[in-house]
Scaffold this motif. Structure first.
Motif, short mmCIF file in Angstrom:
data_model
loop_
_atom_site.label_atom_id
_atom_site.label_comp_id
_atom_site.label_asym_id
_atom_site.label_seq_id
_atom_site.Cartn_x
_atom_site.Cartn_y
_atom_site.Cartn_z
N ASP A 113 1.20 -0.78 -0.28
CA ASP A 113 0.06 -0.42 -0.11
C ASP A 113 1.08 1.50 -0.12
OD1 ASP A 113 -1.71 1.45 -0.32
OD2 ASP A 113 -3.61 0.40 1.39
N PHE A 114 0.37 2.34 -0.24
CA PHE A 114 0.78 3.80 -0.14
C PHE A 114 0.53 4.74 0.24
CE2 PHE A 114 2.60 7.65 -1.38
CZ PHE A 114 3.72 7.25 -3.02
N LEU A 115 0.72 4.87 1.54
CA LEU A 115 -0.43 6.13 2.50
C LEU A 115 0.52 7.01 2.60
CD1 LEU A 115 -1.77 2.87 5.00
CD2 LEU A 115 -2.73 3.62 3.12
N SER A 116 -0.81 7.88 2.56
CA SER A 116 -0.20 9.82 3.71
C SER A 116 0.18 9.39 5.16
CB SER A 116 -1.36 10.39 3.44
OG SER A 116 -0.88 11.70 2.98
N LYS A 117 1.48 10.28 5.44
CA LYS A 117 1.59 10.24 6.40
C LYS A 117 0.78 11.38 7.33
CE LYS A 117 6.60 10.29 5.62
NZ LYS A 117 8.46 11.20 5.74
N PRO A 118 0.78 11.27 8.31
CA PRO A 118 1.11 10.70 9.10
C PRO A 118 0.69 9.88 9.48
CG PRO A 118 -0.15 12.24 10.38
CD PRO A 118 0.18 12.29 9.01
N ILE A 119 1.18 8.26 10.41
CA ILE A 119 0.85 7.22 10.77
C ILE A 119 -0.05 7.54 11.78
CG2 ILE A 119 2.43 6.84 12.34
CD1 ILE A 119 2.55 3.55 10.95
N SER A 120 -1.02 7.05 12.03
CA SER A 120 -2.35 6.64 12.82
C SER A 120 -3.19 5.80 13.28
CB SER A 120 -3.33 8.03 12.52
OG SER A 120 -4.50 6.95 10.95
N LYS A 121 -3.74 5.32 14.10
CA LYS A 121 -4.34 4.53 15.04
C LYS A 121 -5.23 3.54 13.64
CE LYS A 121 -5.45 2.69 19.59
NZ LYS A 121 -6.02 2.55 20.54
N ASP A 122 -5.50 4.79 13.91
CA ASP A 122 -6.57 4.16 12.17
C ASP A 122 -6.13 2.98 11.31
OD1 ASP A 122 -9.18 5.55 13.71
OD2 ASP A 122 -9.16 7.39 13.00
N MET A 123 -4.96 4.14 10.70
CA MET A 123 -4.42 3.73 9.75
C MET A 123 -4.10 2.06 10.03
SD MET A 123 -1.07 5.25 8.21
CE MET A 123 -1.98 7.16 7.54
N LEU A 124 -3.06 2.16 10.97
CA LEU A 124 -3.03 0.54 11.33
C LEU A 124 -4.26 -0.39 12.01
CD1 LEU A 124 -0.58 1.64 14.90
CD2 LEU A 124 0.39 0.85 11.96
N GLU A 125 -5.22 0.11 12.47
CA GLU A 125 -6.68 -1.32 11.68
C GLU A 125 -6.80 -1.31 10.28
OE1 GLU A 125 -8.25 -2.07 14.64
OE2 GLU A 125 -6.89 -1.25 15.79
N TYR A 126 -6.77 -0.01 9.40
CA TYR A 126 -7.29 -1.03 8.11
C TYR A 126 -5.75 -1.47 8.05
CZ TYR A 126 -5.84 0.10 3.49
OH TYR A 126 -5.64 -0.48 2.10
N ILE A 127 -4.30 -1.75 8.14
CA ILE A 127 -3.46 -2.39 7.85
C ILE A 127 -2.94 -3.80 8.81
CG2 ILE A 127 -1.14 -2.42 7.98
CD1 ILE A 127 -0.64 0.43 7.81
N LYS A 128 -4.27 -4.12 9.97
CA LYS A 128 -4.43 -5.30 10.17
C LYS A 128 -5.27 -6.62 9.34
CE LYS A 128 -3.94 -3.84 14.99
NZ LYS A 128 -4.79 -3.89 16.78
N ASN A 129 -5.96 -5.43 8.59
CA ASN A 129 -6.74 -5.98 7.88
C ASN A 129 -6.50 -6.53 6.30
OD1 ASN A 129 -9.27 -6.15 9.51
ND2 ASN A 129 -9.24 -4.20 8.96
N ILE A 130 -5.54 -5.98 5.66
CA ILE A 130 -4.33 -6.10 4.52
C ILE A 130 -3.10 -6.77 4.41
CG2 ILE A 130 -5.78 -3.87 3.86
CD1 ILE A 130 -2.85 -3.11 3.64
N ILE A 131 -2.68 -6.95 5.73
CA ILE A 131 -1.43 -8.22 6.00
C ILE A 131 -1.72 -9.76 6.58
CG2 ILE A 131 0.20 -5.51 6.15
CD1 ILE A 131 -0.03 -6.24 9.25
#
Length: 131
Positions: A113-131
């Protein structure tokens, strides 16, 4: 929870924020950092020699860094020298989302994936679903 994550960014504040958010979310047991692509490749070279260091399962990668940027890192990381790490996933974290960069990132199979900074808790929730 992942065992190890590697954050590659030349900005110390971004690295600190990344570590804080990852720790607060209990996303990873260990968080390694590198200031540029060259330092990250040296980290992987060290892992080859020292089996007690955990291989990162995920890399957060900035694109614009001095010494060796994100694209150069991906070019080197894609070679047979680093084939031991073929299953390591990469998420590009960039302050600019240029459509050309997004297209270019699709050439690298390890980039998920290609995401916009900064990293956030919501982003991590999303990442958990794609890895």
């Amino acid at each position: 929870m992942l065992d190890t994550i590697l954050c590659i960014d030349d900005d110390p504040i971004t690295l600190m924020l990344c570590k804080m958010v990852l720790a607060k979310a209990s996303f990873s047991r260990e968080i390694a950092t590198a200031k540029n692509g060259e330092e990250a490749l040296k980290y992987f070279d060290t892992i080859k020699i020292n089996n007690s260091i955990n291989k990162p399962q995920l890399i957060f990668l900035d694109l614009n860094m001095p010494v060796m940027g994100g694209w150069e890192f991906l070019d080197s990381f894609s070679t047979s020298d680093y084939s031991d790490y073929n299953n390591t996933k990469v998420i590009i974290l960039s302050s600019t989302i240029d459509p050309e960069d997004l297209e270019k990132s699709k050439k690298y199979p390890m980039v998920i994936d290609f995401l916009s900074k900064p990293i956030s808790k919501d982003m991590l929730e999303y990442i958990k679903n794609i890895i």
